[in-house]
Design a protein around this motif. Structure first.
Motif, PDB file in Angstrom:
ATOM      1  N   LEU C 154       0.783  -1.333  -0.019  1.00  0.00           N
ATOM      2  CA  LEU C 154      -0.030   0.116  -0.027  1.00  0.00           C
ATOM      3  C   LEU C 154       1.003   1.333  -0.015  1.00  0.00           C
ATOM      4  O   LEU C 154       0.191   2.364  -0.156  1.00  0.00           O
ATOM      5  CB  LEU C 154      -0.695   0.007   1.257  1.00  0.00           C
ATOM      6  N   ARG C 155       2.094   1.075   0.200  1.00  0.00           N
ATOM      7  CA  ARG C 155       2.822   2.286   0.398  1.00  0.00           C
ATOM      8  C   ARG C 155       4.087   2.533  -0.221  1.00  0.00           C
ATOM      9  O   ARG C 155       4.531   3.791  -0.419  1.00  0.00           O
ATOM     10  CB  ARG C 155       3.103   2.536   1.920  1.00  0.00           C
ATOM     11  N   ASP C 156       4.635   1.455  -1.111  1.00  0.00           N
ATOM     12  CA  ASP C 156       5.873   1.616  -1.473  1.00  0.00           C
ATOM     13  C   ASP C 156       6.015   2.455  -2.832  1.00  0.00           C
ATOM     14  O   ASP C 156       7.119   2.393  -3.480  1.00  0.00           O
ATOM     15  CB  ASP C 156       6.820   0.211  -1.437  1.00  0.00           C
ATOM     16  N   HIS C 157       4.831   2.436  -3.345  1.00  0.00           N
ATOM     17  CA  HIS C 157       4.695   3.321  -4.735  1.00  0.00           C
ATOM     18  C   HIS C 157       5.249   2.535  -5.675  1.00  0.00           C
ATOM     19  O   HIS C 157       5.264   3.192  -7.064  1.00  0.00           O
ATOM     20  CB  HIS C 157       5.687   4.747  -4.680  1.00  0.00           C
ATOM     21  N   ARG C 158       5.632   1.290  -5.666  1.00  0.00           N
ATOM     22  CA  ARG C 158       5.951   0.385  -6.748  1.00  0.00           C
ATOM     23  C   ARG C 158       4.941  -0.372  -7.198  1.00  0.00           C
ATOM     24  O   ARG C 158       4.107  -0.742  -6.467  1.00  0.00           O
ATOM     25  CB  ARG C 158       7.456  -0.336  -6.695  1.00  0.00           C
ATOM     26  N   PRO C 159       4.657  -0.272  -8.512  1.00  0.00           N
ATOM     27  CA  PRO C 159       3.568  -1.223  -8.746  1.00  0.00           C
ATOM     28  C   PRO C 159       3.401  -2.540  -8.163  1.00  0.00           C
ATOM     29  O   PRO C 159       4.364  -3.398  -8.355  1.00  0.00           O
ATOM     30  CB  PRO C 159       3.449  -1.300 -10.244  1.00  0.00           C
ATOM     31  N   TYR C 160       2.516  -3.085  -7.458  1.00  0.00           N
ATOM     32  CA  TYR C 160       2.423  -4.431  -6.985  1.00  0.00           C
ATOM     33  C   TYR C 160       0.982  -4.806  -7.269  1.00  0.00           C
ATOM     34  O   TYR C 160       0.897  -5.623  -8.183  1.00  0.00           O
ATOM     35  CB  TYR C 160       2.797  -4.366  -5.478  1.00  0.00           C
ATOM     36  N   ALA C 161       0.068  -4.415  -6.405  1.00  0.00           N
ATOM     37  CA  ALA C 161      -1.513  -4.742  -6.748  1.00  0.00           C
ATOM     38  C   ALA C 161      -1.887  -4.457  -8.069  1.00  0.00           C
ATOM     39  O   ALA C 161      -2.794  -5.126  -8.689  1.00  0.00           O
ATOM     40  CB  ALA C 161      -2.359  -4.168  -5.635  1.00  0.00           C
ATOM     41  N   VAL C 162      -1.292  -3.247  -8.482  1.00  0.00           N
ATOM     42  CA  VAL C 162      -1.541  -2.909  -9.924  1.00  0.00           C
ATOM     43  C   VAL C 162      -1.190  -3.890 -11.017  1.00  0.00           C
ATOM     44  O   VAL C 162      -2.053  -4.189 -11.959  1.00  0.00           O
ATOM     45  CB  VAL C 162      -0.916  -1.476 -10.190  1.00  0.00           C
ATOM     46  N   ALA C 189      -1.120 -14.891 -15.790  1.00  0.00           N
ATOM     47  CA  ALA C 189      -0.024 -15.022 -14.810  1.00  0.00           C
ATOM     48  C   ALA C 189       1.335 -14.279 -15.228  1.00  0.00           C
ATOM     49  O   ALA C 189       1.971 -13.655 -14.651  1.00  0.00           O
ATOM     50  CB  ALA C 189       0.289 -16.380 -14.189  1.00  0.00           C
ATOM     51  N   ALA C 190       1.598 -14.647 -16.514  1.00  0.00           N
ATOM     52  CA  ALA C 190       2.864 -13.968 -17.357  1.00  0.00           C
ATOM     53  C   ALA C 190       2.838 -12.467 -17.278  1.00  0.00           C
ATOM     54  O   ALA C 190       3.595 -11.887 -16.916  1.00  0.00           O
ATOM     55  CB  ALA C 190       2.807 -14.531 -18.619  1.00  0.00           C
ATOM     56  N   CYS C 191       1.516 -12.151 -17.646  1.00  0.00           N
ATOM     57  CA  CYS C 191       1.343 -10.435 -17.563  1.00  0.00           C
ATOM     58  C   CYS C 191       1.366  -9.924 -16.404  1.00  0.00           C
ATOM     59  O   CYS C 191       2.242  -9.004 -16.126  1.00  0.00           O
ATOM     60  CB  CYS C 191      -0.067 -10.214 -18.225  1.00  0.00           C
ATOM     61  N   ALA C 192       1.000 -10.403 -15.378  1.00  0.00           N
ATOM     62  CA  ALA C 192       1.090  -9.909 -13.750  1.00  0.00           C
ATOM     63  C   ALA C 192       2.662  -9.855 -13.596  1.00  0.00           C
ATOM     64  O   ALA C 192       3.114  -9.050 -13.014  1.00  0.00           O
ATOM     65  CB  ALA C 192       0.312 -10.465 -13.117  1.00  0.00           C
ATOM     66  N   THR C 193       3.159 -11.368 -13.746  1.00  0.00           N
ATOM     67  CA  THR C 193       4.581 -11.260 -13.153  1.00  0.00           C
ATOM     68  C   THR C 193       5.368 -10.636 -13.891  1.00  0.00           C
ATOM     69  O   THR C 193       6.387  -9.661 -13.328  1.00  0.00           O
ATOM     70  CB  THR C 193       4.870 -12.885 -13.211  1.00  0.00           C
ATOM     71  N   GLY C 194       5.438 -10.264 -15.330  1.00  0.00           N
ATOM     72  CA  GLY C 194       6.105  -9.595 -16.200  1.00  0.00           C
ATOM     73  C   GLY C 194       6.050  -8.105 -16.136  1.00  0.00           C
ATOM     74  O   GLY C 194       7.097  -7.645 -15.882  1.00  0.00           O
ATOM     75  N   LEU C 195       4.921  -7.728 -15.367  1.00  0.00           N
ATOM     76  CA  LEU C 195       4.712  -6.162 -15.373  1.00  0.00           C
ATOM     77  C   LEU C 195       5.608  -6.094 -14.018  1.00  0.00           C
ATOM     78  O   LEU C 195       6.199  -4.780 -13.833  1.00  0.00           O
ATOM     79  CB  LEU C 195       3.326  -5.803 -15.245  1.00  0.00           C
ATOM     80  N   LEU C 200      10.190  -3.656 -11.297  1.00  0.00           N
ATOM     81  CA  LEU C 200      11.389  -3.840 -10.197  1.00  0.00           C
ATOM     82  C   LEU C 200      12.602  -3.630 -11.072  1.00  0.00           C
ATOM     83  O   LEU C 200      13.527  -2.866 -10.491  1.00  0.00           O
ATOM     84  CB  LEU C 200      11.395  -5.040  -9.931  1.00  0.00           C
ATOM     85  N   VAL C 201      12.633  -3.826 -12.389  1.00  0.00           N
ATOM     86  CA  VAL C 201      14.019  -3.645 -13.033  1.00  0.00           C
ATOM     87  C   VAL C 201      14.432  -2.108 -13.399  1.00  0.00           C
ATOM     88  O   VAL C 201      15.206  -1.711 -13.458  1.00  0.00           O
ATOM     89  CB  VAL C 201      13.903  -4.614 -14.331  1.00  0.00           C
ATOM     90  N   THR C 202      13.093  -1.686 -13.816  1.00  0.00           N
ATOM     91  CA  THR C 202      13.065  -0.052 -14.328  1.00  0.00           C
ATOM     92  C   THR C 202      13.236   0.881 -13.074  1.00  0.00           C
ATOM     93  O   THR C 202      13.523   1.928 -13.282  1.00  0.00           O
ATOM     94  CB  THR C 202      12.031   0.187 -15.421  1.00  0.00           C
ATOM     95  N   GLY C 203      12.466   0.315 -12.134  1.00  0.00           N
ATOM     96  CA  GLY C 203      12.411   1.135 -10.993  1.00  0.00           C
ATOM     97  C   GLY C 203      11.187   2.070 -11.104  1.00  0.00           C
ATOM     98  O   GLY C 203      11.339   3.095 -10.412  1.00  0.00           O
ATOM     99  N   PHE C 204      10.199   1.797 -11.900  1.00  0.00           N
ATOM    100  CA  PHE C 204       8.952   2.586 -12.041  1.00  0.00           C
ATOM    101  C   PHE C 204       8.143   2.951 -10.885  1.00  0.00           C
ATOM    102  O   PHE C 204       8.169   1.935 -10.036  1.00  0.00           O
ATOM    103  CB  PHE C 204       8.188   2.021 -13.064  1.00  0.00           C
ATOM    104  N   THR C 205       8.027   4.080 -10.279  1.00  0.00           N
ATOM    105  CA  THR C 205       6.859   4.307  -9.371  1.00  0.00           C
ATOM    106  C   THR C 205       5.859   4.924  -9.797  1.00  0.00           C
ATOM    107  O   THR C 205       5.579   5.601 -10.666  1.00  0.00           O
ATOM    108  CB  THR C 205       7.781   5.204  -8.330  1.00  0.00           C
TER     109      THR C 205
END
Lengths: 211, 211, 211
Positions: C154-162, C189-195, C200-205
């Protein structure tokens, strides 16, 4: 439901108003904690639907409100996105104060409708009142637990759950006295919300431990 | 229930004793945290009924104990009011130590009755034991989560849930061995409570991470 | 189930892989917090089964996965004991980083299977997607709540639940488009894990509050 149409509509209106009020309180709390957009939606959703969902799980009622009516979830999502855009645009500083008024409204509406639902299942009076209290307060309790605070409902010494408790008993007495369902809903909600507003205005606090 | 009357009464007595013990532990924790009266009642209630309610939700058993027997809620309410009056009058300083003994009793009683209930539904042994552990420990876990602490059951390195686990297996073995239900309840509860008391007296701790 | 055998096996495999991944994330978090052995098992179990259990309680599906298949509990217990022995022997320093990869895998797998299950009950699309998100994220949310932190989801601003949300919609679209069940599971599953991995790799927030 075999309820007359007026009551059905009133019940839906009451639940919608209370849900919106609590969603707003969750939104403001999430904003205060600087959660990310997902956290904002989830805390707003937990505040809005948490109390009613816990009540339905305890009473084994299915489907849950937001499962049967996904348009409420869409509305919540839209509300959160709109609020985030608005709050960013206006540099709105969300405060504890602003949370109090939607909270007081939701408190009254949820305690009345929660008690009503439980009474309709022929549960004992105290259990029905407790279900009203759970409906009214556990959205906020879950919101605070997720935000890693001791729930305000349990510690701030201002009457909160106590108002819901009083509203629940008004509902029980009204039903016993043969008051029509729609009127008793209004009476109970007005009592709980009124007591809460009175407490906020006068600054009345519950007795403290005298350690 | 088709149980013989003696067992039914014993089960009710066991649940009542354990519930009282946990309610006291919740009361003392709420007093330590200086919660308001509503918080005291709610934390006491969560500690008392939380474990059993979670077990019943997981097993889909209805009605919940406190829904079917609202007199327990009245008793809890009376207990909380009495305790608050008494604690204020005597300037009682509630301590962690005082919480240990009612806790140990509740631990044994709840793990035995929780495992028994799950076995009666023909669940696998490990699941039944886990249900006993959940019944015994989640009241305390929920109490600590609401009070914003890492649950003591998970971090203090003194055997707690482990005792409930052992008591649950005593129950499974006793049932397999054909021991009468009432006797196996007593055996399992005595084992779990005894292990807990032994651990408290000797200061035994579980192995630590050696990082 | 009336599913063809391949899909049944795939579903079981997916759930098993996701469960293992989340159990590992719970294990590492418990190790970071220096919980005792009971806490390690319980937090690992909560992370592994919490999301699916909450989904099943909300949808009123019984028996729960771990009640019907106690061998999973045995496997979890063995995993925890083995991990504790291994972590102690090697002076392994568990880090936030190490938790990310099993987490990303579990995220994708659980969001796909959770959405699939909900769609099979003819729930509306948004509710089904939300059930996938709950399955995927609430294990972690409960893990963090028990460890007394604001849930990272809920707080780390990196896409997770999204990411889980996106994966859920892939599942909905795939089902609408008549894609076979097994393939749509893999796609979602591939879409969610891939995103998630991409984020994580790009550091997108995600965007922040601009207050």
């Amino acid at each position: 439901m075999s309820n007359p149409p007026l009551l059905s509509w009133l019940l839906i209106g009451v639940e919608a108003g209370a849900t919106l009020a609590f969603a707003l309180s969750g939104l403001l709390e999430a904003a205060r904690k600087k959660l990310d957009p997902v956290g904002v939606c989830l805390v707003a959703g937990l505040a809005a639907f948490g109390g009613g969902t816990l009540r339905d799980v305890l009473l084994d009622r299915r489907p849950l409100v937001w499962v049967a009516n996904p348009e409420w979830l869409w509305a919540l999502l839209a509300l959160c996105i709109a609020a985030m855009a608005f709050l960013r645009a206006r540099h709105f500083a969300p405060t504890e104060k602003a949370m109090q008024w939607p909270d007081a409204l939701g408190l009254g509406l949820f305690s009345a409708s929660g008690t009503q639902l439980a009474l309709a299942q022929d549960l004992p009076a105290l259990v029905a009142v407790l279900m009203g209290v759970i409906t009214a307060t556990f959205g906020g309790v879950l919101r605070d637990i997720v935000c890693n605070e001791i729930p305000t409902a349990l510690r701030d010494h201002r009457p909160y759950a106590v108002c819901a408790f009083a509203g629940g008993w008004v509902m029980v007495l009204a039903q016993l006295g043969g008051v029509p369902d729609a009127l008793s809903l209004v009476l109970a909600a007005a009592c709980a919300t009124g007591l809460r507003v009175l407490a906020l205005v006068t600054g009345f606090t519950l007795p403290r431990w005298s350690s």
